[in-house]
Design a protein around this motif. Structure first.
Motif, mmCIF file in Angstrom:
data_model
loop_
_atom_site.group_PDB
_atom_site.id
_atom_site.type_symbol
_atom_site.label_atom_id
_atom_site.label_comp_id
_atom_site.label_asym_id
_atom_site.label_seq_id
_atom_site.Cartn_x
_atom_site.Cartn_y
_atom_site.Cartn_z
ATOM 1 N N SER A 10 0.844 -1.201 0.000
ATOM 2 C CA SER A 10 0.000 0.000 0.000
ATOM 3 C C SER A 10 0.873 1.242 0.000
ATOM 4 O O SER A 10 1.897 1.299 0.680
ATOM 5 C CB SER A 10 -0.898 0.018 1.243
ATOM 6 O OG SER A 10 -1.564 1.270 1.318
ATOM 7 N N THR A 11 0.468 2.233 -0.775
ATOM 8 C CA THR A 11 1.251 3.472 -0.863
ATOM 9 C C THR A 11 0.436 4.694 -0.425
ATOM 10 O O THR A 11 0.939 5.807 -0.483
ATOM 11 C CB THR A 11 1.718 3.704 -2.321
ATOM 12 O OG1 THR A 11 0.574 3.680 -3.177
ATOM 13 C CG2 THR A 11 2.699 2.642 -2.768
ATOM 14 N N ARG A 12 -0.820 4.479 -0.001
ATOM 15 C CA ARG A 12 -1.673 5.671 0.218
ATOM 16 C C ARG A 12 -1.408 6.303 1.586
ATOM 17 O O ARG A 12 -1.022 5.607 2.543
ATOM 18 C CB ARG A 12 -3.151 5.327 0.031
ATOM 19 C CG ARG A 12 -3.691 4.397 1.037
ATOM 20 C CD ARG A 12 -5.147 4.025 0.875
ATOM 21 N NE ARG A 12 -5.521 3.378 2.142
ATOM 22 C CZ ARG A 12 -6.079 4.027 3.145
ATOM 23 N NH1 ARG A 12 -6.396 5.288 3.036
ATOM 24 N NH2 ARG A 12 -6.331 3.389 4.282
ATOM 25 N N ARG A 15 -2.266 4.828 5.389
ATOM 26 C CA ARG A 15 -2.448 3.382 5.178
ATOM 27 C C ARG A 15 -2.302 2.584 6.462
ATOM 28 O O ARG A 15 -1.427 2.872 7.303
ATOM 29 C CB ARG A 15 -1.457 2.901 4.120
ATOM 30 C CG ARG A 15 -0.033 3.138 4.505
ATOM 31 C CD ARG A 15 0.867 3.378 3.296
ATOM 32 N NE ARG A 15 2.102 3.968 3.771
ATOM 33 C CZ ARG A 15 3.316 3.619 3.390
ATOM 34 N NH1 ARG A 15 3.482 2.712 2.470
ATOM 35 N NH2 ARG A 15 4.364 4.185 3.900
ATOM 36 N N SER A 17 -1.196 -0.312 6.453
ATOM 37 C CA SER A 17 0.045 -1.093 6.320
ATOM 38 C C SER A 17 1.157 -0.542 7.206
ATOM 39 O O SER A 17 2.047 -1.291 7.605
ATOM 40 C CB SER A 17 0.505 -1.160 4.864
ATOM 41 O OG SER A 17 0.905 0.091 4.400
ATOM 42 N N THR A 82 -0.096 -7.120 1.761
ATOM 43 C CA THR A 82 -1.012 -6.554 0.774
ATOM 44 C C THR A 82 -2.412 -6.305 1.310
ATOM 45 O O THR A 82 -3.041 -7.208 1.865
ATOM 46 C CB THR A 82 -1.108 -7.459 -0.481
ATOM 47 O OG1 THR A 82 -2.037 -6.878 -1.397
ATOM 48 C CG2 THR A 82 -1.530 -8.874 -0.157
ATOM 49 N N PRO A 83 -2.907 -5.086 1.128
ATOM 50 C CA PRO A 83 -4.321 -4.868 1.398
ATOM 51 C C PRO A 83 -5.162 -5.390 0.235
ATOM 52 O O PRO A 83 -4.613 -5.745 -0.817
ATOM 53 C CB PRO A 83 -4.436 -3.338 1.476
ATOM 54 C CG PRO A 83 -3.326 -2.819 0.650
ATOM 55 C CD PRO A 83 -2.232 -3.857 0.676
ATOM 56 N N TYR A 85 -7.882 -4.274 -2.452
ATOM 57 C CA TYR A 85 -8.568 -3.162 -3.123
ATOM 58 C C TYR A 85 -9.435 -3.763 -4.223
ATOM 59 O O TYR A 85 -8.902 -4.414 -5.132
ATOM 60 C CB TYR A 85 -7.568 -2.201 -3.782
ATOM 61 C CG TYR A 85 -6.715 -1.353 -2.861
ATOM 62 C CD1 TYR A 85 -6.928 -1.296 -1.488
ATOM 63 C CD2 TYR A 85 -5.690 -0.585 -3.390
ATOM 64 C CE1 TYR A 85 -6.135 -0.505 -0.668
ATOM 65 C CE2 TYR A 85 -4.893 0.219 -2.578
ATOM 66 C CZ TYR A 85 -5.119 0.245 -1.219
ATOM 67 O OH TYR A 85 -4.332 1.029 -0.416
ATOM 68 N N PRO A 90 -3.197 -4.109 -4.616
ATOM 69 C CA PRO A 90 -3.025 -2.768 -5.186
ATOM 70 C C PRO A 90 -2.104 -2.726 -6.411
ATOM 71 O O PRO A 90 -1.130 -3.481 -6.512
ATOM 72 C CB PRO A 90 -2.395 -1.958 -4.046
ATOM 73 C CG PRO A 90 -2.631 -2.752 -2.821
ATOM 74 C CD PRO A 90 -2.684 -4.180 -3.237
#
Ligand SMILES: Cc1cc2nc3c(=O)[nH]c(=O)nc-3n(C[C@H](O)[C@H](O)[C@H](O)COP(=O)(O)O)c2cc1C
Length: 187
Positions: A10-12, A15, A17, A82-83, A85, A90
């Protein structure tokens, strides 16, 4: 010593994560033979794949690709965090995987999936054929159901989560040692 790369998919901003990663490293820290390296795709900042040549040539035009290649090459095993989405994993994670080829090959890989309604199960299910296509050796996955584990935005893994992750790490390390012992590939 086994170098385990923990890749944050995740990069948001904001997050979850960022809370999953310290939980994972709190478990890897208990393993004396493991050196964990966090590979945060948000910090690494790869653009959408911008290499002209197929990664199997390793003919990389950009220094940032060569740097990503060196970092992945140095790993003995990989844990993909990993989330989920939209029923998958992602895009930045797919992009980071697509960048390289031989660097992933024969590396044992575990997955830590998390999500809301489906606890990351579909993220893991869709990621599995991708790592297989790259020649990685999938070992297993653990799932975190965020609906039950997030309290006021704080991630609270349970004892059974710890046990599941410890089991996955143990399997991952066992396979890493097995692969390390294997003879040179058949021509
Ligand atoms: C674009 C988007 C799509 C999502 N789709 C799903 C989904 O299909 N299934 C699910 O269980 N959770 C879904 N979620 C919930 C995420 O798994 C949850 O927000 C998680 O915290 C995301 O990981 P991150 O915070 O590390 O980015 C979605 C979240 C986002 C932002």
């Amino acid at each position: 010593l086994i170098t385990l790369g923990i890749i944050l998919g995740s990069t948001r901003p904001g997050r979850v994560s960022e809370q999953v990663a310290p939980w994972v490293t709190s478990r890897t820290d208990l393993l004396p033979d493991v050196q964990a390296e966090l590979l945060d795709l948000a910090a690494i900042g790869l653009p959408f794949l911008d290499e002209a040549e197929h990664p199997s040539t390793q003919n990389y035009a950009h220094e940032r690709t060569r740097s990503w290649s060196r970092r992945v090459d140095a790993l003995d095993a990989v844990l993909l965090v990993t989330p989920e989405y939209n029923s998958s994993f992602p895009a930045p994670l797919k992009n980071a995987l697509d960048y390289l080829s031989a660097e992933w090959r024969r590396k044992p890989v575990g997955m830590v999936g998390y999500g809301m309604t489906s606890a990351g199960t579909r993220a893991v299910a869709s990621l599995t054929p991708v790592v297989v296509a790259l020649g990685m050796v999938p070992i297993g996955a653990v799932q975190l159901p965020l609906r039950e584990r997030l309290r006021s935005g704080v991630l609270l893994p349970t004892d059974s989560d710890d046990q599941a992750l410890d089991g996955l790490l143990s399997d991952l390390l066992e396979m890493t040692l097995l692969l390390r012992r294997s003879p040179t590939p058949v021509p």
